[in-house]
Design a protein around this motif. Sequence first.
Motif, PDB file in Angstrom:
ATOM      1  N   LYS A 172       0.812  -1.211   0.000  1.00 18.91           N
ATOM      2  CA  LYS A 172       0.000   0.000   0.000  1.00 18.91           C
ATOM      3  C   LYS A 172       0.848   1.264   0.000  1.00 18.91           C
ATOM      4  O   LYS A 172       1.948   1.308   0.549  1.00 18.91           O
ATOM      5  CB  LYS A 172      -0.944   0.012   1.218  1.00 18.91           C
ATOM      6  N   ARG A 173       0.294   2.298  -0.625  1.00 21.38           N
ATOM      7  CA  ARG A 173       0.841   3.642  -0.609  1.00 21.38           C
ATOM      8  C   ARG A 173      -0.250   4.581  -0.111  1.00 21.38           C
ATOM      9  O   ARG A 173      -1.430   4.293  -0.208  1.00 21.38           O
ATOM     10  CB  ARG A 173       1.283   4.082  -1.998  1.00 21.38           C
ATOM     11  N   ALA A 174       0.146   5.723   0.372  1.00 25.86           N
ATOM     12  CA  ALA A 174      -0.860   6.671   0.844  1.00 25.86           C
ATOM     13  C   ALA A 174      -1.658   7.246  -0.318  1.00 25.86           C
ATOM     14  O   ALA A 174      -2.883   7.304  -0.292  1.00 25.86           O
ATOM     15  CB  ALA A 174      -0.203   7.783   1.646  1.00 25.86           C
ATOM     16  N   ILE A 175      -0.951   7.669  -1.365  1.00 23.40           N
ATOM     17  CA  ILE A 175      -1.582   8.265  -2.548  1.00 23.40           C
ATOM     18  C   ILE A 175      -1.119   7.458  -3.752  1.00 23.40           C
ATOM     19  O   ILE A 175       0.092   7.317  -3.971  1.00 23.40           O
ATOM     20  CB  ILE A 175      -1.188   9.742  -2.699  1.00 23.40           C
ATOM     21  N   THR A 176      -2.068   6.949  -4.538  1.00 26.78           N
ATOM     22  CA  THR A 176      -1.712   6.014  -5.598  1.00 26.78           C
ATOM     23  C   THR A 176      -2.341   6.404  -6.920  1.00 26.78           C
ATOM     24  O   THR A 176      -3.515   6.792  -6.966  1.00 26.78           O
ATOM     25  CB  THR A 176      -2.180   4.581  -5.243  1.00 26.78           C
TER      26      THR A 176
END
Length: 715
Positions: free
Chosen positions: A573-577
């Motif tokens: 996961k990334r915060a903003i993708t």
Amino acid sequence: MDRYWKSNTAANAPITPDTNAGGFPQDEMQSSDVKGTVPGAWWYHSVTEEIRNAITTLGGVPDWTKTDQLGVVIAGALDKAAQTLGGSDGAAQIGFVQSGSAMPRDMQAKAREVVSVLDYGAKTGGDTANGLTNRKAFQTAITALWRAGGGEIVIPRGTYALDVAVPIIVPSGIGIRGEPGSWIVPNIATVVDVATRPFPLANGAVFVTGNPDTGQRAAIENGTGVTEVSFSGVQIRCDYLHGSLSAGQQLRGLGAYAVDGLRVSGCVVLNLPNSGIVAGDCSEAMITGNRANGNGYGPSASVAASKNGISASGLTPHTPRLANSYSVTLANNQCNYNADEGIQYGLQCGIAIVGNIAIGNGDLGIEGDTSFATTKTAESMGFEIPSQTVLTGNYIDGRKADGTLGLGGIGFSGGNEGVCIISNNIVRCVSGKMGIAISQNAGGYVLIEGNLLDQCNPGANQHQIQARAQYVKLAGNVVVRPGADYPHSFAFLYGTIQTAIIDGNYAEAMHSTSISVAPSAASLSLLRVAHNTFMGSSAGAIAFAPDRACAVQTVDVSSNLLLNVNASGASDKRAITIRPSSSDLTVTVAKLSIRDNTVTYAGTTLYPVGMSNMQASAVATAEIVRNDFGAPTMPYGNRSIDSNDVVAPSQLFESSNNLPGQRATRGTAPPTDGSWAIGDAVTNSNPASASSPVVGWVCTAAGTPGTWKSYGALS
């Protein structure tokens, strides 16, 4: 009674005296020398003639042998007056003058201002034996008033059992007003299968608009619409066992169809087998202050018939535009505990749904549905499809009387090119569908603003707010205490989006990504996510995930507070993708701006910004500045983005971010405490110092305080 004198009579009547002594009569008193009063000839004459004239005037013939003539003729006159006043035109013999400078009228004209169903033989008491009598009385009263030019029918206080094998047909120019305490109780035993209905009516109802002479329900398509119909204070209730009707048996309360100028106010419709109030293909309609509760539980669950509190829809798209339903207001109604929707609407040009309460309904609190018009456009129909809607200030609570929850809050689906504002509503305690959703197959402009969603538990593939339209703005919405049965987002935007603005919203922890945007259009002008506060997500915070090739002009993610990202601890996961659904899709972004955001992590997260399934140099320019990105793990190097080639290095502008490897400070020596990451730097604030003539120090091995080496030796 006639003249009779025993003796001493005269040939002529006595002369009228010149004066009248007045006073009162007295007896003779000899001891006091008082003489008794003498009536005189005039007194005897005047009394006799007065009585004779009265007898003659009242139709008698004076007879000196009788002594009861005056009483007889007076009694006869009174009897004749009673017969006259009690006759069909008796009231016309009585005058009436309103106070002030009013014109005189007769009482019949005054009384005929109000027409009551009792005037035509309706019977109160609730006896089902009077059901057919009452139906005929209601219809006769309505038809008579219609033929006289229209007016208002009054239903006085009382309970009226009603046969409903055939509906009561209400034509143009008729108003029906129920007085307080008046109740219409349909006899469920008289409900017939819609296929066998003797009149050409599409469904069963207590009242329908149409033509009493032909029995034809009003309809736009065949030119039989009606005008200026009103229902006020009409109260209808059903007393029957829910589910006791067969599949083909249907009964609604008020069925207003194809009315131009409809008013429904202060009516109460309870426990009807189908929808309580129906307004189909009506224009310039005001449906206000009604109660429509407990409806829709009569026929078999498999019946495809409305089971709502209020249904107010354009039934069919028509050409030209003005033949379609337009200008409809649904305000301050209470629509509670109905089998399907509290309020259902759709396919109107201009509808305001304001200040209604919908509690404990089985499906949605408010639904707009125009699925049959999905292939139509404004160009092909000459009007916008579906509704042009203002939906504001409504309260929706899904909790039903048995403690279970209704499915959803506000839904608007089908059609194209709708224009809709959904604002300042409360939606709470729903489970199985969305909190708020609007879907346009093409076009459409949607503003969803200032709504509060509390304890909403979306079902599979549903979300707190979801929207599909050309332009979507979500602003100032609040989601608290979200459910957790299925993964869902605060907002899911999809379809042919051209512009999406998500600004100033608040949501507690989501059980998926907080915001997911998945356009299917070939181009997107702007995606702006700004000033939002998201208190947590089980996955990433913001995901842009096109499901087809797409050329994007601008993605702007700024000034958001993204807390407790990736509570699930998933390793990818990334915060903003930015992540197209397939690496085969060509998705390009001309300008990516990520500014002034604050991010914290609940679980191990790789990078603040992720670029997956993206081709090299797909992002033309990226500006990532002034963000507090916290401490992701960054296994591929200390940078904001997890990819080396999606943005050309010369077009990636990073500065002033709080991020391991990009952390910069000032000092006179390298740190001796605290946790530091590779790439963190300290600029020497006193480079002229004889002991440290260097530009600064850089962390070459992470730790507490890590390993630091100087750089930029001064000579």
